[in-house]
Design an enzyme around this catalytic site. Structure first.
Site, PDB file in Angstrom:
ATOM      1  N   PHE A   1       0.856  -1.195   0.000  1.00 48.50           N
ATOM      2  CA  PHE A   1       0.000   0.000   0.000  1.00 48.50           C
ATOM      3  C   PHE A   1       0.886   1.238   0.000  1.00 48.50           C
ATOM      4  O   PHE A   1       1.652   1.472   0.937  1.00 48.50           O
ATOM      5  CB  PHE A   1      -0.949   0.054   1.201  1.00 48.50           C
ATOM      6  CG  PHE A   1      -1.879   1.238   1.093  1.00 48.50           C
ATOM      7  CD1 PHE A   1      -3.040   1.164   0.330  1.00 48.50           C
ATOM      8  CD2 PHE A   1      -1.562   2.459   1.679  1.00 48.50           C
ATOM      9  CE1 PHE A   1      -3.871   2.270   0.173  1.00 48.50           C
ATOM     10  CE2 PHE A   1      -2.386   3.570   1.533  1.00 48.50           C
ATOM     11  CZ  PHE A   1      -3.546   3.470   0.781  1.00 48.50           C
TER      12      PHE A   1
ATOM     13  N   ASP B   1       9.273   3.049   1.926  1.00 50.84           N
ATOM     14  CA  ASP B   1       8.084   3.809   2.307  1.00 50.84           C
ATOM     15  C   ASP B   1       7.840   3.563   3.795  1.00 50.84           C
ATOM     16  O   ASP B   1       7.332   2.523   4.192  1.00 50.84           O
ATOM     17  CB  ASP B   1       6.888   3.348   1.467  1.00 50.84           C
ATOM     18  CG  ASP B   1       5.596   4.085   1.836  1.00 50.84           C
ATOM     19  OD1 ASP B   1       5.577   4.775   2.869  1.00 50.84           O
ATOM     20  OD2 ASP B   1       4.608   3.951   1.089  1.00 50.84           O
TER      21      ASP B   1
ATOM     22  N   LYS C   1       2.222  10.829   7.561  1.00 52.54           N
ATOM     23  CA  LYS C   1       1.434  10.499   8.752  1.00 52.54           C
ATOM     24  C   LYS C   1       1.959  11.149  10.035  1.00 52.54           C
ATOM     25  O   LYS C   1       1.730  12.329  10.250  1.00 52.54           O
ATOM     26  CB  LYS C   1       1.290   8.972   8.862  1.00 52.54           C
ATOM     27  CG  LYS C   1       0.488   8.418   7.689  1.00 52.54           C
ATOM     28  CD  LYS C   1      -0.136   7.068   7.924  1.00 52.54           C
ATOM     29  CE  LYS C   1      -1.166   6.767   6.855  1.00 52.54           C
ATOM     30  NZ  LYS C   1      -0.820   5.751   5.892  1.00 52.54           N
TER      31      LYS C   1
HETATM   32  C1  LIG Z   1      -0.996   5.853   4.447  1.00 50.00           C
HETATM   33  C2  LIG Z   1       0.098   5.370   3.587  1.00 50.00           C
HETATM   34  C3  LIG Z   1       0.387   5.978   2.358  1.00 50.00           C
HETATM   35  C4  LIG Z   1      -0.470   7.071   1.758  1.00 50.00           C
HETATM   36  O1  LIG Z   1      -0.550   8.195   2.558  1.00 50.00           O
HETATM   37  P1  LIG Z   1      -1.732   9.268   2.285  1.00 50.00           P
HETATM   38  O2  LIG Z   1      -1.401  10.397   3.209  1.00 50.00           O
HETATM   39  O3  LIG Z   1      -3.013   8.563   2.645  1.00 50.00           O
HETATM   40  O4  LIG Z   1      -1.672   9.627   0.855  1.00 50.00           O
HETATM   41  C5  LIG Z   1       1.472   5.506   1.633  1.00 50.00           C
HETATM   42  N1  LIG Z   1       2.233   4.510   2.105  1.00 50.00           N
HETATM   43  C6  LIG Z   1       1.991   3.894   3.272  1.00 50.00           C
HETATM   44  C7  LIG Z   1       2.900   2.815   3.745  1.00 50.00           C
HETATM   45  C8  LIG Z   1       0.911   4.292   4.054  1.00 50.00           C
HETATM   46  O5  LIG Z   1       0.644   3.661   5.198  1.00 50.00           O
END
Ligand SMILES: *Cc1c(COP(=O)(O)O)cnc(C)c1O
Length: 407
Positions: free
Chosen positions: A145, A230, A260
């Site tokens: 994700f 990520d 986040k």
């Molecule tokens: C939440 C998340 C995203 C996307 O972040 P948004 O602020 O919702 O665009 C990308 N990568 C990971 C691992 C995430 O948990």
């Protein structure tokens, strides 16, 4: 609008009538938050075990973040990057010194930071590595994700995320998560990067075997491929280290993506970090964002990073995570298929016979614990990193009670 709606039923109805139906939230309508707790419009108190997907690692409405936001809002909120401001530069220095990277590029949402990483990697491939035009390939993993833009969903393995949104962006190869043999075999002269979550959060707290990142680092170095992690959800303390990659010795990615908790839930702030060789591919006009790196964002993110350090939240995540693990392992039930724990990040995977995680989340809601299922059978437990031992024990006891009741 005739009158202000008040009760939960009314608020849910109005949201469902006017809002797009792109989420399926629990029917709890929150109005206030403080630390680990949130309150609904009827005054019921809950322990928040989702923490906005780890955006609220510092706890809801942290007084220092509220103050940073308020103070900066009174002074200057947005300049755009057409002009400079007195908060952005010092924030860049702070985050570079904290992470050990030479440069940062600030964006807003996580998906934008991932897009930034992809653009950087491709351009590095063409301008530095010498890949032929439009041939760059990026390796990614099943069950990933990374966000919701068209390019990012193009390499999702979740059919629903892509259905109806084509044509998709080419240039990605999806490999089994954590399979480093597959990475070795998939690399070609056109491969510019491997993009990986060091732990898959949305995927259900999937932790790769020990040594995976170390092997990936070796492969990437040998093959001259960028290792990009990520850490939007895994980073900033969630796993009991500042970054998940620090669980393995000698690993340092070429690019690091944060979001986040970078702003403690107060404001959308994301970042892509790298050294000069990679970040140097960006020249004025290549990439940007009107709100990226604005003074409000910089002020809040700067304070959010300081709170993580001053309150030793990484250590707390490690200690309380251990407590959760011991408490949850002591629950003996046929409903649990597997318990996956790293730091204060817990995936409780249920047996298919247990009837789905949603049922458990709804039952927990009644008991004052807010959890959200991820996929169909996994309950994710990820409270703010500020949670105390006492609050953790209460949460564990509540989980135990619900597991006994639904058995
Ligand atoms: C939440 C998340 C995203 C996307 O972040 P948004 O602020 O919702 O665009 C990308 N990568 C990971 C691992 C995430 O948990």
């Amino acid at each position: 609008m005739s009158k202000t709606p008040k009760d939960a039923r009314e608020l849910i109805a109005i949201e469902d009538r006017f809002g797009a139906h792109n989420y399926h939230p629990l029917d709890v309508v929150l109005t206030r938050g403080e630390g680990c707790f949130v309150w609904d419009v009827e005054g019921k108190k809950y322990l928040d075990c989702l923490a906005a997907y780890s955006a609220v690692n510092q706890g809801h409405n942290h007084p220092r973040l509220v103050k940073a936001l308020g103070d900066q809002a009174q002074k200057l909120a947005l300049t755009s990057r057409a002009f400079r401001n007195d908060v952005f530069g010092p924030f860049c220095q702070q985050i570079c010194e904290l992470t050990g990277y030479q440069r940062v590029l600030a964006m807003n949402s996580g998906a934008e930071a991932v897009e930034t990483a992809i653009k950087a990697a491709r351009k590095w491939g063409y301008k530095v590595k010498g890949v032929d035009a439009d041939k760059a390939e990026i390796l990614v993993f099943e069950n990933n994700f990374h966000g919701r833009t068209v390019t990012i969903i193009s390499f999702s393995s979740e059919e629903q995320y892509k259905d109806g949104f084509g044509p998709l962006t080419p240039g990605f190869k999806i490999l089994p998560y954590g399979d480093m043999d597959a990475v070795e075999q998939a690399i070609t002269p056109n491969t510019v990067a491997v993009l990986m979550e060091p732990v898959q959060g949305e995927g259900g707290i999937i932790i790769p075997p020990a040594g995976t990142l170390k092997t990936l680092r070796e492969i990437c170095t040998r093959e001259r491929v960028l290792m990009i992690l990520d850490e939007i959800q895994s980073g900033l303390g969630r796993t009991g280290e500042l970054f998940a990659y620090q669980h393995e010795e000698g690993v340092r990615p070429d690019g690091l993506i944060l979001g986040k908790a970078l702003s403690g839930g107060m404001y959308p702030v994301s970042a892509f970090l790298a050294d000069e060789e990679l970040m140097g591919v960006f020249h004025p006009g290549d990439h940007g964002s009107t709100y990226g790196g604005n003074p409000l964002a910089a002020a809040v993110a700067s304070e959010a990073l300081k709170v993580l350090q001053d309150e030793k939240l990484v250590d707390n995540a490690k200690a309380i995570g251990k407590r959760f693990e011991e408490g949850l392992r002591a629950i003996h039930t046929n409903s649990i298929r597997e318990l996956r724990v790293i730091g204060l990040w817990i995936g409780i995977e249920l047996n298919p016979e247990a009837g789905g995680a949603r049922r458990y989340c709804e039952e927990l809601q009644g008991e004052g614990v807010l959890c959200k299922e991820t996929h169909t059978h996994t309950i994710r437990v990820a409270p703010p990193l500020t949670i105390t031992a006492k609050e953790a024990d209460w949460t564990i006891a509540t989980l135990r009670r619900v597991f006994e009741r639904l058995a």
